[in-house]
Design a protein around this motif. Structure first.
Motif, short mmCIF file in Angstrom:
data_model
loop_
_atom_site.label_atom_id
_atom_site.label_comp_id
_atom_site.label_asym_id
_atom_site.label_seq_id
_atom_site.Cartn_x
_atom_site.Cartn_y
_atom_site.Cartn_z
N UNK A 159 0.84 -1.20 0.00
CA UNK A 159 0.00 0.00 0.00
C UNK A 159 0.88 1.25 0.00
N UNK A 160 1.96 1.19 0.75
CA UNK A 160 2.87 2.33 0.79
C UNK A 160 3.51 2.55 -0.57
N UNK A 161 3.80 1.46 -1.25
CA UNK A 161 4.40 1.59 -2.58
C UNK A 161 3.43 2.24 -3.56
N UNK A 162 2.16 1.91 -3.39
CA UNK A 162 1.16 2.53 -4.28
C UNK A 162 1.06 4.02 -4.00
N UNK A 163 1.13 4.37 -2.73
CA UNK A 163 1.09 5.79 -2.39
C UNK A 163 2.29 6.49 -3.00
N UNK A 164 3.44 5.85 -2.87
CA UNK A 164 4.66 6.40 -3.47
C UNK A 164 4.48 6.59 -4.97
N UNK A 165 3.96 5.58 -5.62
CA UNK A 165 3.77 5.65 -7.07
C UNK A 165 2.76 6.74 -7.42
N UNK A 166 1.68 6.81 -6.66
CA UNK A 166 0.67 7.84 -6.91
C UNK A 166 1.26 9.24 -6.77
N UNK A 167 1.98 9.43 -5.69
CA UNK A 167 2.52 10.75 -5.40
C UNK A 167 3.58 11.15 -6.43
N UNK A 168 4.49 10.25 -6.70
CA UNK A 168 5.58 10.57 -7.63
C UNK A 168 5.04 10.79 -9.03
N UNK A 169 4.15 9.91 -9.46
CA UNK A 169 3.59 10.05 -10.80
C UNK A 169 2.70 11.28 -10.88
N UNK A 170 1.93 11.50 -9.82
CA UNK A 170 1.04 12.65 -9.81
C UNK A 170 1.79 13.96 -9.90
N UNK A 171 2.89 14.03 -9.22
CA UNK A 171 3.67 15.26 -9.22
C UNK A 171 4.22 15.56 -10.60
N UNK A 172 4.66 14.53 -11.29
CA UNK A 172 5.27 14.73 -12.60
C UNK A 172 4.23 14.81 -13.72
#
Length: 425
Positions: free
Chosen positions: A304-317
């Motif tokens: 779940x943490x990895x998904x948050x990381x992916x969401x945040x990083x991808x969302x920012x870019x």
RNA sequence: GGAGGAAUGUCCCGAGUGGCAAAGGGGGCGGACUGUAAAUCCGCUGCGAAAGCUUCGUAGGUUCGAGUCCUACUUCCUCCA
């Protein structure tokens, strides 16, 4: 000369405190002095980016995020494009010289790289707005003799030979050309120019830039009698030692046309367990307590943490929407075994399928899953190739329109993670 | 300018006796186990459906046959001047 001062722990300035608690700091030339300055008022800082490729990759993201925090904590970022320095080529961290790029290539690369910054920084004319400058503006203007007379006296070869970038080449008996040897002077001059033109007092960069940065700090002191600082980030590797930003499929480019949001999301989703906390701190804006909660998730819940990381990083870019589409596509494919139209798609002429002459190996090559038919066949023999979720061991198996599923597409997978939709047109 | 040494599978390192598609690593990819993780174990890693074709710095030569021998050239390293 100030050596790698271990950062004094309780920083007063928001800027250094934030960098510290998020793991950005490796070395600082004068942590106390910089903290003092940043606590008192606005600091102008820069990071240089060389234009050796048409896009930055995830390895540069640490630097970009650092500029972002700089701005968020009330200071002014300068993005320095290395239009001039790229003409020479930085030997730092490399054991062989790179091939020289043409001026046209460099210009094109800069134009392409620029886009990556706007999601992270606010550009403009305000006091804390970011600005972008190309060091070609001053570096190309110097005549050879002029440059030598102006800056040469401030550098001794004795000392230059002690820098890691130089030492490494000499020790390994790899040639270091005179051209490359000059790189550190150019980067030092950059700092001086930015100091004089924009009051820039801080240069940041990766740990391999330490030598270059220190030279800049010194030249500012000597030529302008000014106070300047340097700060480096740790070299980023995954816990298993691989260099950050590189995967099998090549570099993790930031430009969407070189790596799709879906693939970018997948890159972060596949972070190793041991790296999740570190990456959340470095590559997202999430508050520390939230990150501490996420990284402590036990066992498989860490996903779940990895998904948050992916969401945040991808969302920012790439934007929130692209991120949630990527997430939906990935969850559909991996957790529910469903297809999603957002998966990477390759188009193939319908006639190719109708002729009945196409093999699955050939198709895998067309879809970019293998680089040659032989490789695709071996992949199949090893059990790594799937057509519509069915393992195909014979690479020579023909593929026809009969294999199209209800949606009129083929689902082709190499291994568990690389899935491509093949769509006839 | 002189003397010696080195370049190998287009990711890297690296063995190589005249019969070699070329030992062995690393990396990478795939499989198994898991959790789209790590670690571990197993397989694959020049192109081609195949016959076969193309690889050992470059160009020639000797030989039935050359990464291996000869000549020239290129680049790099070390020592001398």
């Amino acid at each position: 000369m100030t050596e790698a001062a271990s950062p004094a722990l309780p920083f007063k300035s928001d800027f250094l405190r934030t960098l510290q608690e998020r793991g950005f700091i490796h070395q600082v030339t004068d942590a106390g002095g910089l903290d003092e300055k940043a606590a008192k008022g606005r600091v102008v800082a820069y990071i240089g980016f060389d234009a050796t490729a048409p896009s930055l990759h995830a390895g540069s993201l640490v630097q970009i995020m650092m500029l972002r925090w700089l701005q968020k904590t009330g200071h002014k970022p300068i993005v320095l494009m290395g239009g001039g320095t790229t003409k020479v080529g930085d030997p730092s961290g490399k054991d062989a010289s790179r091939q020289l790029l043409t001026e046209d290539d460099i210009k094109a690369n800069i134009a392409s790289i620029k886009q990556a910054f706007s999601p992270f920084l606010t550009f403009g004319d305000g006091p804390t707005d970011a600005i972008m400058i190309d060091n070609d503006a001053w570096l190309s203007g110097y005549g050879y003799i002029q440059f030598l007379r102006e800056f040469g006296p401030h550098f001794t070869v004795n000392r230059m030979l002690t820098f890691d970038s130089v030492k490494m080449r000499l020790e390994r008996e790899q040639p270091l050309t005179f051209l490359e040897f000059n790189y550190m002077l150019m980067q030092a001059v950059d700092f001086l120019e930015l100091y004089q033109r924009h009051g820039c007092v801080l240069q940041m960069g990766g740990s391999d830039q330490w030598g270059n940065i220190v030279n800049g700090v010194e030249i500012v002191r000597r030529k302008s009698d000014g106070e300047a600082f340097g700060l480096t980030t740790p070299l980023l590797t995954t816990s298993s030692g691989a260099k950050m930003g590189k995967t099998a499929a090549g570099a993790v480019w930031l430009n969407a046309d070189m790596r799709s949001p879906y693939d970018y999301w997948q890159f972060w989703r596949n972070t190793e367990d041991a790296d999740v906390g570190r990456f959340l701190r470095l590559f997202t804006d999430l508050p520390i307590p939230e990150i501490e909660r996420l990284e402590k998730l036990p066992g498989a819940e860490i996903n779940e943490a990895k998904k948050v990381l992916a969401d945040e990083a991808t969302g920012m870019l790439h934007g929130r929407e692209a991120a949630s589409q990527a997430r939906a596509a990935a969850e559909a494919a991996f957790e529910q075994g469903r297809l999603s139209a957002d998966l990477p798609t390759v188009e193939v002429p319908r006639a190719t399928l109708e002729s009945g002459e196409t093999t699955i190996a050939a198709l895998a090559v067309d879809a970019g899953l293998a680089s040659s038919r032989g490789e695709a066949r071996r992949l199949a023999e090893g059990g790594g190739l799937r057509l519509n979720d069915e393992q195909i061991k014979d690479g020579m198996r023909p593929v026809t329109v009969a294999d199209l599923n209800a949606d009129g597409v083929l689902k082709l997978a190499a291994g568990k993670k690389k899935i491509v939709l093949v769509r006839p047109f």
